[in-house]
Design a protein around this motif. Structure first.
Motif, PDB file in Angstrom:
ATOM      1  N   PRO A  21       0.893  -1.097  -0.031  1.00  0.00           N
ATOM      2  CA  PRO A  21      -0.048  -0.091   0.162  1.00  0.00           C
ATOM      3  C   PRO A  21       0.813   1.365   0.110  1.00  0.00           C
ATOM      4  O   PRO A  21       0.415   2.159  -0.855  1.00  0.00           O
ATOM      5  N   ARG A  32      -6.611   7.400  -3.123  1.00  0.00           N
ATOM      6  CA  ARG A  32      -7.330   8.702  -2.738  1.00  0.00           C
ATOM      7  C   ARG A  32      -6.714   9.377  -1.493  1.00  0.00           C
ATOM      8  O   ARG A  32      -6.324  10.531  -1.078  1.00  0.00           O
ATOM      9  N   TRP A  33      -6.205   8.462  -0.575  1.00  0.00           N
ATOM     10  CA  TRP A  33      -5.653   8.939   0.629  1.00  0.00           C
ATOM     11  C   TRP A  33      -4.168   9.681   0.503  1.00  0.00           C
ATOM     12  O   TRP A  33      -3.932  10.358   1.503  1.00  0.00           O
ATOM     13  N   ARG A  73      -4.810  13.821   0.209  1.00  0.00           N
ATOM     14  CA  ARG A  73      -5.734  14.024   1.422  1.00  0.00           C
ATOM     15  C   ARG A  73      -6.407  15.198   1.228  1.00  0.00           C
ATOM     16  O   ARG A  73      -7.536  15.172   1.298  1.00  0.00           O
ATOM     17  N   ILE A  92     -10.190  15.548  -0.260  1.00  0.00           N
ATOM     18  CA  ILE A  92     -11.664  15.091  -0.011  1.00  0.00           C
ATOM     19  C   ILE A  92     -12.111  15.129   1.539  1.00  0.00           C
ATOM     20  O   ILE A  92     -13.100  14.615   2.204  1.00  0.00           O
ATOM     21  N   VAL A  93     -11.256  16.206   2.189  1.00  0.00           N
ATOM     22  CA  VAL A  93     -11.555  16.083   3.529  1.00  0.00           C
ATOM     23  C   VAL A  93     -12.877  16.982   3.921  1.00  0.00           C
ATOM     24  O   VAL A  93     -13.687  16.650   4.662  1.00  0.00           O
TER      25      VAL A  93
END
Lengths: 260, 258
Positions: free
Chosen positions: B173, B249-250, B253, B256-257
């Protein structure tokens, strides 16, 4: 009953031709269910003790025993929390906390088929640290204090017998830190694991530990072992009582000698 | 309203910039009376592009699939080798110098050798696209693995995780954003690889089309080929960027907060 036992343990780091003695002749033992704290000037080998006890580093000489067995490699199922929360940014808080369940037996085998049960267990733990509403959030959506709470949850979810804390509250602001002392104590009172806390903060050490060990500057030696006889549960009010303050002063004086 | 306008302008900017560039080009051709055989006007290139659209598409298609196959192979091979190099210091010290040496070889020089081995056609193009886009993927994946925080590793080791578990739970990951970042570089390189192969020794693809057009002094067709490659490159890049955002996506960051 002795759970962790160190006899004459030393550690020498070798970097090229230079050797540094990081830890000299450490001898002490931790009873099962005892919470100890190790304090000392920075660079004195406090974190080295943690790595030796968990077997992440082999001792250069001496013997480390955990639960009666000699430590030769990383021992399994230990809970660990560092100053840096080391949560995985690609996992939600819930999935981060469940990580040990995917690795530690016997949970590992049961994890896939009993996921709901494990999630309920993690949820309970999240509730006790006040994070229930944040289970589905990602670590970077949490504040530093919340990340550190999740980190503690991850270290405790599999109910380890041994919990290693390396300055876990070091990077937090004073208020959050003191609040988390209470959280930590409550968790310990409930689960009664054996705890090792490495810290710079003497008030933190006295608040949380049954015994505080003071280390000398490098090469680290244990120069004082102090039982903390303050009844639990301790509160923030306790930290202003004369006896608490006296204990902190006693430790402070001993460490000052090291700097002299 | 002004926010909306700024947003609209941001989207329009790439098109505006392209349009301005083409207009300057067109005007320069007229102003300096540049012969078509040296530098055709964009309007002429566009006319040829439309007139020969079918032929161009057919050749583009050849280039596209050879590139994509080479690229996919590079992802598979690069990922595997990158993981091996990133996970094991021995594989790293053994293979890294070799990889660098291999990467330093101009890939044009490989095409004649490939033609001896596998003949003329699409296969050399696929292989060239593969070898040229392989390297950035390997390096990036290995970097992703090598930069795992030591504390993260300690947490897993003290839980009793095996090396494989550390690799699958953290390493892979962790390497994903690095992989996807490298894909954007790799896909454009893959196009370079396949077109080089088609140009040096092919009987197919847009590179071959350009080469034969230039042999006939047909500059507009040659330029139309260049435009076609550029358009394919941008499209494939956009696809890679989209996949990157979807898969990691992470790592983006902030966005999308909200």
């Amino acid at each position: 009953m002795t759970f962790v036992d160190l006899k004459g343990v030393s550690l020498t780091y070798r970097l090229g031709k230079e050797t540094t003695l990081a830890l000299a002749d450490a001898t002490f033992s931790i009873n099962k269910g005892e919470f100890i704290a190790v304090v000392g000037p920075s660079g004195c080998g406090k974190s080295t003790i943690m790595k030796l006890v968990t077997g992440l580093l082999p001792a250069s000489s001496g013997e480390v025993r955990v639960a009666g067995e000699k430590v030769t490699g990383p021992i399994k199922g230990v809970g660990m929390a560092f100053q840096n929360p080391t949560l995985m940014p690609w996992r939600t808080t819930m999935d981060n906390i469940l990580l040990p369940m995917e690795v530690v037996e016997p949970h590992k085998r049961r994890f896939r088929s009993n996921r709901a049960e494990y999630e309920a267990q993690a949820m309970k733990l999240l509730q006790t640290v006040g994070l229930a509403d944040f289970a589905r959030r990602y670590p970077w959506q949490l504040s530093g204090g919340m990340q550190q709470r999740s980190n503690l949850c991850r270290a405790l979810i599999h109910e380890p017998e041994l919990l290693m804390l390396d300055e876990p509250f070091g990077a937090l602001d004073a208020f959050t830190r003191e609040e988390l002392w209470g959280v930590m104590q409550a968790l310990w009172l409930e689960k009664r694991f054996t705890g090792v806390l490495v810290t710079h903060d003497l008030r933190e050490a006295v608040y949380l530990a049954d015994t505080v060990y003071v280390m000398s500057k490098r090469p680290g030696r244990i120069v004082l072992s102090r039982k903390i006889d303050i009844p639990r549960p301790r509160s923030l009010a306790t930290t202003f009582e004369p006896h608490f303050v006296d204990l902190v002063h006693e430790l402070r004086d001993r460490i000052s000698q090291e700097h002299a | 309203m002004s926010d909306l306008r700024r947003e609209a302008l941001k989207i329009a900017m790439p098109w505006l910039a392209t349009a301005v560039l083409l207009i300057i080009w067109e005007l320069a051709c007229i102003a300096f009376d540049i012969p078509e055989i040296i530098l055709p006007k964009p309007s002429k290139i566009f006319t040829v592009f439309v007139a020969r659209f079918d032929i161009l598409m057919a050749y583009c298609w050849d280039t596209l699939w050879t590139t994509v196959i080479g690229f996919l192979l590079a992802i598979a091979g690069g990922l595997l080798l990158g993981l091996a190099i990133g996970a094991s210091p021995f594989v790293y010290s053994g293979l890294y110098p070799l990889l660098i040496a291999f990467n330093a070889i101009p890939k044009v020089a490989l095409v004649p050798i490939l033609m001896i081995w596998v003949g003329v056609g699409s296969l050399p193009a696929v292989i060239t696209a593969f070898v040229i886009s392989f390297f950035p993927i390997v390096v990036n994946v290995a970097t992703g693995l090598a930069t795992i925080e030591p504390e993260m590793r300690d947490v897993l080791r003290s839980l009793g995780a095996t090396r494989t578990e550390i690799l699958t739970k953290v390493g892979i990951p962790r390497a994903m954003p690095y992989l996807f970042a490298s894909l954007k570089v790799a896909i454009t390189l893959a196009f370079i690889g396949s077109v080089i192969s088609e140009t040096v020794g092919g009987n197919n693809g847009i590179g071959f089309l350009m080469l034969s057009a230039s042999a006939r002094n047909d500059a507009p067709t040659t330029f139309a080929g260049l435009f076609a490659i550029a358009i394919m490159g941008v499209l494939m890049y956009a696809i890679c960027a989209l996949v990157e955002k979807r898969m990691t996506r992470w790592a983006f960051r902030g966005e999308i907060v909200g």
